[in-house]
Design a protein around this motif. Structure first.
Motif, PDB file in Angstrom:
ATOM      1  N   LYS A   1       8.626   1.974 -10.043  1.00 58.37           N
ATOM      2  CA  LYS A   1       7.601   1.519  -9.099  1.00 58.37           C
ATOM      3  C   LYS A   1       6.508   2.557  -8.918  1.00 58.37           C
ATOM      4  O   LYS A   1       6.719   3.750  -9.171  1.00 58.37           O
ATOM      5  CB  LYS A   1       8.270   1.239  -7.750  1.00 58.37           C
ATOM      6  CG  LYS A   1       9.067  -0.049  -7.740  1.00 58.37           C
ATOM      7  CD  LYS A   1       8.288  -1.114  -7.007  1.00 58.37           C
ATOM      8  CE  LYS A   1       9.034  -2.451  -7.031  1.00 58.37           C
ATOM      9  NZ  LYS A   1       8.393  -3.421  -6.153  1.00 58.37           N
TER      10      LYS A   1
ATOM     11  N   ASN B   1       2.372  -3.210  -8.996  1.00 61.02           N
ATOM     12  CA  ASN B   1       3.410  -2.515  -8.221  1.00 61.02           C
ATOM     13  C   ASN B   1       4.165  -1.471  -9.026  1.00 61.02           C
ATOM     14  O   ASN B   1       5.063  -0.826  -8.508  1.00 61.02           O
ATOM     15  CB  ASN B   1       4.446  -3.524  -7.696  1.00 61.02           C
ATOM     16  CG  ASN B   1       3.857  -4.447  -6.644  1.00 61.02           C
ATOM     17  OD1 ASN B   1       3.021  -4.021  -5.844  1.00 61.02           O
ATOM     18  ND2 ASN B   1       4.269  -5.707  -6.643  1.00 61.02           N
TER      19      ASN B   1
ATOM     20  N   LYS C   1     -11.561  -2.734  -5.155  1.00 54.18           N
ATOM     21  CA  LYS C   1     -10.101  -2.812  -5.183  1.00 54.18           C
ATOM     22  C   LYS C   1      -9.659  -3.875  -6.200  1.00 54.18           C
ATOM     23  O   LYS C   1      -8.740  -3.654  -6.999  1.00 54.18           O
ATOM     24  CB  LYS C   1      -9.588  -3.162  -3.781  1.00 54.18           C
ATOM     25  CG  LYS C   1      -8.109  -2.997  -3.625  1.00 54.18           C
ATOM     26  CD  LYS C   1      -7.700  -3.169  -2.164  1.00 54.18           C
ATOM     27  CE  LYS C   1      -6.190  -3.314  -2.047  1.00 54.18           C
ATOM     28  NZ  LYS C   1      -5.760  -3.634  -0.690  1.00 54.18           N
TER      29      LYS C   1
ATOM     30  N   LYS D   1       2.980   3.181  -6.132  1.00 56.22           N
ATOM     31  CA  LYS D   1       2.149   2.614  -5.064  1.00 56.22           C
ATOM     32  C   LYS D   1       0.729   2.370  -5.545  1.00 56.22           C
ATOM     33  O   LYS D   1       0.197   3.144  -6.355  1.00 56.22           O
ATOM     34  CB  LYS D   1       2.133   3.579  -3.875  1.00 56.22           C
ATOM     35  CG  LYS D   1       3.422   3.558  -3.077  1.00 56.22           C
ATOM     36  CD  LYS D   1       3.129   3.892  -1.607  1.00 56.22           C
ATOM     37  CE  LYS D   1       4.196   3.367  -0.674  1.00 56.22           C
ATOM     38  NZ  LYS D   1       5.539   3.936  -0.886  1.00 56.22           N
TER      39      LYS D   1
ATOM     40  N   THR E   1       1.603  -8.849 -10.625  1.00 57.42           N
ATOM     41  CA  THR E   1       2.396  -7.909  -9.829  1.00 57.42           C
ATOM     42  C   THR E   1       2.709  -6.627 -10.597  1.00 57.42           C
ATOM     43  O   THR E   1       3.367  -5.731 -10.060  1.00 57.42           O
ATOM     44  CB  THR E   1       3.726  -8.543  -9.368  1.00 57.42           C
ATOM     45  OG1 THR E   1       4.385  -9.087 -10.515  1.00 57.42           O
ATOM     46  CG2 THR E   1       3.499  -9.626  -8.348  1.00 57.42           C
TER      47      THR E   1
ATOM     48  N   GLY F   1      -1.462   2.420  -1.510  1.00 58.64           N
ATOM     49  CA  GLY F   1      -0.475   2.611  -0.452  1.00 58.64           C
ATOM     50  C   GLY F   1       0.669   1.618  -0.424  1.00 58.64           C
ATOM     51  O   GLY F   1       1.547   1.720   0.435  1.00 58.64           O
ATOM     52  N   ARG F   2       0.693   0.631  -1.309  1.00 58.61           N
ATOM     53  CA  ARG F   2       1.787  -0.352  -1.266  1.00 58.61           C
ATOM     54  C   ARG F   2       2.356  -0.581  -2.662  1.00 58.61           C
ATOM     55  O   ARG F   2       1.636  -0.503  -3.658  1.00 58.61           O
ATOM     56  CB  ARG F   2       1.250  -1.695  -0.752  1.00 58.61           C
ATOM     57  CG  ARG F   2       0.953  -1.727   0.739  1.00 58.61           C
ATOM     58  CD  ARG F   2       0.364  -3.073   1.099  1.00 58.61           C
ATOM     59  NE  ARG F   2       1.196  -4.185   0.638  1.00 58.61           N
ATOM     60  CZ  ARG F   2       0.793  -5.449   0.630  1.00 58.61           C
ATOM     61  NH1 ARG F   2      -0.415  -5.775   1.051  1.00 58.61           N
ATOM     62  NH2 ARG F   2       1.590  -6.404   0.186  1.00 58.61           N
ATOM     63  N   ASP F   3       3.655  -0.919  -2.721  1.00 56.17           N
ATOM     64  CA  ASP F   3       4.193  -1.328  -4.019  1.00 56.17           C
ATOM     65  C   ASP F   3       4.965  -2.637  -3.868  1.00 56.17           C
ATOM     66  O   ASP F   3       5.909  -2.915  -4.579  1.00 56.17           O
ATOM     67  CB  ASP F   3       5.069  -0.240  -4.643  1.00 56.17           C
ATOM     68  CG  ASP F   3       6.267   0.115  -3.774  1.00 56.17           C
ATOM     69  OD1 ASP F   3       6.487  -0.578  -2.755  1.00 56.17           O
ATOM     70  OD2 ASP F   3       6.961   1.078  -4.117  1.00 56.17           O
ATOM     71  N   ASP F   4       4.552  -3.427  -2.865  1.00 59.13           N
ATOM     72  CA  ASP F   4       5.272  -4.680  -2.611  1.00 59.13           C
ATOM     73  C   ASP F   4       4.318  -5.877  -2.566  1.00 59.13           C
ATOM     74  O   ASP F   4       4.498  -6.797  -1.782  1.00 59.13           O
ATOM     75  CB  ASP F   4       6.035  -4.570  -1.291  1.00 59.13           C
ATOM     76  CG  ASP F   4       5.097  -4.255  -0.124  1.00 59.13           C
ATOM     77  OD1 ASP F   4       3.899  -3.992  -0.376  1.00 59.13           O
ATOM     78  OD2 ASP F   4       5.560  -4.282   1.034  1.00 59.13           O
ATOM     79  N   TYR F   5       3.263  -5.818  -3.385  1.00 59.64           N
ATOM     80  CA  TYR F   5       2.341  -6.964  -3.426  1.00 59.64           C
ATOM     81  C   TYR F   5       3.094  -8.191  -3.898  1.00 59.64           C
ATOM     82  O   TYR F   5       3.822  -8.141  -4.899  1.00 59.64           O
ATOM     83  CB  TYR F   5       1.171  -6.698  -4.381  1.00 59.64           C
ATOM     84  CG  TYR F   5       0.208  -5.657  -3.881  1.00 59.64           C
ATOM     85  CD1 TYR F   5      -0.893  -6.023  -3.104  1.00 59.64           C
ATOM     86  CD2 TYR F   5       0.396  -4.308  -4.184  1.00 59.64           C
ATOM     87  CE1 TYR F   5      -1.780  -5.059  -2.644  1.00 59.64           C
ATOM     88  CE2 TYR F   5      -0.481  -3.343  -3.728  1.00 59.64           C
ATOM     89  CZ  TYR F   5      -1.571  -3.719  -2.958  1.00 59.64           C
ATOM     90  OH  TYR F   5      -2.438  -2.777  -2.500  1.00 59.64           O
ATOM     91  N   SER F   6       2.929  -9.289  -3.169  1.00 58.92           N
ATOM     92  CA  SER F   6       3.568 -10.534  -3.590  1.00 58.92           C
ATOM     93  C   SER F   6       2.783 -11.096  -4.769  1.00 58.92           C
ATOM     94  O   SER F   6       1.673 -10.651  -5.067  1.00 58.92           O
ATOM     95  CB  SER F   6       3.551 -11.548  -2.448  1.00 58.92           C
ATOM     96  OG  SER F   6       2.222 -11.990  -2.255  1.00 58.92           O
TER      97      SER F   6
ATOM     98  N   GLU G   1      -0.625 -12.313  -3.543  1.00 58.11           N
ATOM     99  CA  GLU G   1      -1.566 -11.225  -3.207  1.00 58.11           C
ATOM    100  C   GLU G   1      -2.101 -10.557  -4.470  1.00 58.11           C
ATOM    101  O   GLU G   1      -3.304 -10.309  -4.614  1.00 58.11           O
ATOM    102  CB  GLU G   1      -0.855 -10.162  -2.361  1.00 58.11           C
ATOM    103  CG  GLU G   1      -0.590 -10.561  -0.930  1.00 58.11           C
ATOM    104  CD  GLU G   1       0.262  -9.497  -0.232  1.00 58.11           C
ATOM    105  OE1 GLU G   1      -0.151  -9.052   0.851  1.00 58.11           O
ATOM    106  OE2 GLU G   1       1.312  -9.108  -0.781  1.00 58.11           O
TER     107      GLU G   1
END
Ligand code: HEM
Ligand code: HEM
Ligand SMILES: [Fe+2]
Lengths: 54, 467, 224
Positions: free
Chosen positions: C90, C69, C190, C92, C66, C95-100, C103
């Motif tokens: 944090k 993130n 990716k 991104k 993680t 486009g996201r910074d909330d990968y579990s 994930e």
């Protein structure tokens, strides 16, 4: 100056504790590997002397 | 000399032939890589550098393993006094291994890479330097090596167990077992490289070196008639020093891969002692040579080409592994030289000096015994082979050292190891000229190999003293 | 043997026993050290990661996946005497910074597999190990070069530029030595970028030194 250096390893551990400055850890390990050879030497010397007398 | 028709020695010949062919293939692949350094469009997207290099270093490891197995099958009857147990099984192993290796190489060459999936690692390429062989082949290799180790143990238990055989038994078991450390996949790249070095380092700087110690001991007795008692005493000294420095010397690969700081000290000092046994081995060979020559005069050596390669081994091992290894083994130096052409220079001289030399010597010992030759002389071809190959590899090493020096200064010391820093160093004059000389010296090496191949095919037809 | 007394130093038995002791004991020490080291290089968890993010430094040598993130740095530590990875809040990632944790771990897994399946290591070095035909990838994520590559690939973020480059490397030559096309898909790219970002957060005891600090060459400056 402190006698014991500040702990510089990232994670404290037994080996990290022995790592107290230049070469402390490695000299310690070398020593405990080599020292018992004196014991082996003594034993073999006694054996050879005994065999020599016979 | 006794030339009893041991089947074990025929099996050795089979291994030696494949080893020689793979050695030739190794050199050709190296040449492609060397050309690509200077002309990057050469075979671009057809047979890329990564493909040539994969085959180059895999052929290297595999030919050496073949030659090592062959060497053991060759010397085992002499040492134990009996025919090797399990010859038929050994032959089966040979064919299984050879077919597997052929398939692996064809896949490297024609399929090259696969999708990012476990199936690629199982079937095509594991993508870990030296251990690229896909998993199915790993398993095959383990099975064949188990057969080999079984044969050695069964023979040694039945026949006489000399000091040399005792050392080899322990050593081969460790060597085979270590391969298992390289046979699994992990996401964590630090854990990956931690175990990867268990295989690579504990092979070349521990178990293979001890193996070479055993071969050298055997060779000195066989070629010079040196005293077994003295030779075996030296062998035990070497084992103590090689394992004593080499096992914890593993730490010199754990400076920068995510592993703890304490490895700096352990790796530095233990590996700094690794050259000592190599000096001892060199002194030992020269000492025995001088001693026996004093006794028997010019008739001392009964296999001149083999002996020349053994002496080259004593020298090359000390130089390539000892000196070039020590150059970059302290962390203060290694932080800059780690993973540069400097490493590459050391890799070449060490593998050549420590292993290629003595194994080629074994090829000659085998030819002598196979053809019942009492005293084997060097031919013109033998002399050309050893001179050109040694000169070529030494020349490549010096060229790479100069290139590496340029790379270290520019890329690492000055510019901080970025993408641009790397390429600026690659365009520096010292670097480009070094690569040019490496290519030239690589060609010299290959010409030397051609002489070697011709010599191996023809030397036994020359006029030697037959038994 | 004869019955005269010989020196222990030339006695085979002495050396044989010494060899056995030294080898056996070194092996035991190595196994002990291995347990200690493996403990220190197992990956941290996302909980560690969130705790660490309140400060500047990582508490784990190998952080959780993680880490993608967060914004990673590589800065000089006075205490340790070399550069170390740092956390700077944090950031991104595609486009996201909330990968579990799952994930992120899946992305890292794909990336690590990809690095092996494409044989990166036989041109590049990773953590300094591999081949010397192409740049070291240890801190590739932090390479200032990606700023220029964002312009060249016409991508707005570093990770997109990297993914684009990885999918069509020979389309974007930077030097006469190009990276070949390795049939890397968008998904694989990716994963590979996640793998590279994670690797740049590994604590390598300061390797490579001065990374990216002296990148502007005279040539480039005079061109400006
Ligand atoms: C015709 C002669 C040869 C040429 C042109 C050649 C060329 C090359 C090239 C281009 C590489 C890749 C280096 C890199 O990644 O930048 C390489 C790697 C290597 N070669 Fe050779 N080579 C030759 C002979 C040999 C010989 C005789 C040996 C050993 C017996 C050898 C052992 C190796 C090893 C161990 C590596 C990996 C080095 C490392 O990763 O540090 N090569 N060679
Ligand atoms: C016959 C014995 C040896 C062989 C065949 C050998 C071969 C090699 C090879 C091929 C590499 C490069 C691995 C890679 O591709 O990443 C390497 C690395 C290294 N070797 Fe050796 N080596 C030997 C002995 C030694 C000795 C005795 C020392 C130290 C005194 C030493 C010190 C090193 C160091 C420090 C590295 C790491 C270089 C780096 O950080 O890039 N080697 N060796
Ligand atoms: Fe090593």
């Amino acid at each position: 100056m402190t006698f014991i250096e500040p702990f510089t390893d990232m994670v404290p551990s037994f080996f990290g504790m022995l790592n107290q400055g230049p070469l402390t850890l490695t000299i310690f390990l070398h020593t405990i590997i080599i020292l018992p050879m004196f014991f082996i030497y003594r034993q073999e010397k006694v054996r050879l002397e005994r065999e020599g007398k016979q | 000399m006794m030339t009893t028709a041991y089947k074990s020695k025929d099996l050795a010949t089979m291994y030696f032939i494949v080893a020689t062919v793979l050695f030739g293939a190794q050199l050709l692949m190296g040449l492609i890589g060397a050309v690509q350094f200077l002309y990057p469009e050469f075979l671009f997207e057809i047979f890329d550098f990564s493909v040539a290099r994969t085959v180059h270093i895999n052929a290297l490891v595999v030919w050496m393993l073949y030659a090592m197995i062959g060497s053991v099958y060759f010397l085992l009857p002499d040492e134990t006094g009996i025919e090797t147990v399990g010859i038929e099984l050994g032959k089966l192993g040979f064919y299984v291994l050879t077919v597997a290796i052929t398939v692996v190489v064809l896949v490297y060459v024609f399929i090259q890479i696969g999708p990012a999936a476990e199936s690629t690692i199982w079937l095509i390429n594991e993508g870990r330097e030296y251990l690229e062989a896909p998993r199915w082949a790993d398993i095959g290799i383990v099975v064949v090596v188990l057969i080999f180790v079984y044969n050695v143990y069964a023979t040694a238990i039945k026949g006489e167990r000399t000091g040399i055989v005792t050392v080899l038994m322990a050593d081969l078991l460790a060597l085979a077992g270590l391969y298992l450390a390289g046979m699994f996949f992990v996401d964590n790249i630090s854990v990956d490289q931690f175990w990867w070095w268990w295989v690579i380092h504990l092979w070349v700087e521990a178990t293979w070196e001890v193996f070479v110690g055993g071969l050298a001991a055997y060779g000195l007795i066989k070629m010079l008639g040196a005293s077994r008692q003295v030779v075996e005493m030296w062998l035990w000294v070497e084992v103590a020093m090689l394992f004593g420095s080499g096992i914890l010397g593993l730490g010199h690969h754990y400076f920068w891969i995510g592993t703890p700081e304490y490895w700096w000290e352990i790796g530095a000092l233990f590996s700094a002692l690794e050259p000592l046994p190599l000096v001892a081995m060199f002194v030992h060979v020269i000492y025995d040579w001088g001693k026996q020559a004093g006794k028997n005069g010019s008739n001392t050596i009964n296999n001149r080409p083999a002996f020349a390669w053994f002496v080259m081994n004593a020298f090359g091992n000390f130089l390539g592994a000892g000196i070039w290894g020590f150059f970059h083994t302290l962390p203060q130096v290694n932080i800059y030289t780690h993973g540069t052409q400097f490493t590459n220079a050391h890799g070449h001289l060490a593998f050549f000096g420590a292993y290629a030399t003595i194994l080629i010597g074994m090829f000659y010992l085998n030819l002598q015994s196979k053809n019942g030759i009492e005293r084997m002389r060097s031919t013109f071809n033998s002399k050309m082979a050893i001179s050109l190959i040694s000169f070529g590899v030494m020349g490549m090493t010096i060229a790479l050292t100069v290139a590496g020096y340029g790379q270290v200064l520019v890329e690492r010391a000055q510019m901080g190891a970025t993408w641009d820093a790397f390429f600026i160093s690659q365009q520096a004059q010292w670097f480009v000229q070094g690569m040019g000389w490496r290519l030239a010296m690589g060609i010299v090496t290959i010409v030397g190999f051609v002489y070697l191949a011709i010599d191996l095919l023809s030397i036994s037809k020359v006029n030697h003293e037959k038994v | 043997m004869s019955n005269k007394i010989v020196s222990v130093w030339t006695d085979n038995n002495f050396w044989k026993r010494s060899a056995a002791w030294i080898t056996g004991f070194s092996a035991i020490l190595l196994i002990w050290l291995t347990f200690d080291t493996l403990g220190q290089i197992t990956q941290g968890t996302d909980t560690d990661m969130q705790k660490d993010a309140k400060g500047l430094y990582f508490s784990k040598r190998i952080p959780s996946a993680t880490v993608i993130n967060y914004k990673i740095g590589y800065e000089y530590s006075d205490k340790r005497g070399h550069e170390v990875p740092t956390i700077n809040g944090k950031e991104k990632f595609f486009g996201r910074d909330d990968y579990s944790e799952e994930e992120a771990a899946a992305l890292l897994h794909l990336g690590k597999l990809g690095s092996q399946a494409k044989n990166c290591m036989n041109c590049h070095t990773l953590l300094g190990n591999g081949a010397y035909y192409a740049p070291d990838l240890t801190k590739a994520w932090l390479d200032p070069k990606w700023k220029l590559m964002m312009a060249i690939t016409q991508k707005k973020t570093r990770e997109e530029a990297m993914a684009e480059f990885l999918q069509h490397p020979s389309k974007y030559p930077t030097h006469s030595r190009r990276m070949p096309n390795l049939d890397i898909t968008a998904a694989e790219a990716k994963g590979l970028v996640a793998f590279l970002k994670h690797m740049s957060a590994i604590d390598t005891n300061g390797f490579p030194r001065n990374f990216g600090k002296k990148d502007i060459t005279l040539r480039e400056r005079s061109a400006k």
